[in-house]
Design a protein around this motif. Structure first.
Motif: not given
Length: 130
Positions: A6-12, A73-75, A78-80, A97-103
């Motif tokens: 659930y946490t991964i789903f929400v963070e993604g 889009l997530g990256l 982050v870079f913005d 932050a980069i890990k979360i974009t990988c989900y």
């Protein structure tokens, strides 16, 4: 540290992960229909099953590309953020932050691989009629 699904789903991102989940449900539904047709021993049912298998593979590829698109889009976000802040950022925060974009990419890959395995099995059953 183990995270709950659930946490991964929400963070993604609910929109991206939800879209991938809906696509996976469509793939599973098409797989059930194609499986039902593949187990019937007629040429017509086999041809219909093969057509559905093609759709399954196409949707599976779309989920993979959509997962990668979501990560990009997530990256960009982050870079913005990094480009607009003048303060120093701890490397652990950037790594998180980069890990979360990988989900989303990981979820798209899991759906893609599962779908390909399903389509391979269905293709075998559909081709045994011929």
């Amino acid at each position: 540290m183990v995270r709950s699904i659930y946490t991964i789903f929400v963070e993604g991102g609910l929109w991206f992960m939800g879209t991938l989940s809906v696509l996976f449900l469509i793939i599973l539904s098409l797989s059930v229909v194609a499986g039902t047709l593949a187990f019937k021993s007629t040429q017509v049912h086999s041809a219909r099953a093969k057509s559905l298998i093609g759709y399954i593979r196409s949707i599976a590829l779309f989920t993979l590309v959509f997962g990668i698109f979501s990560q990009i889009l997530g990256l960009v976000d982050v870079f913005d953020y990094l480009g607009n802040t003048n303060s120093e950022l701890a490397p652990s925060i950037l790594a998180t932050a980069i890990k979360i974009t990988c989900y989303t990419t990981l979820y798209g890959i899991v759906i893609y691989l599962t779908s390909i395995l399903i389509s391979m099995g269905l293709s075998y059953w559909a081709s045994r009629v011929e």
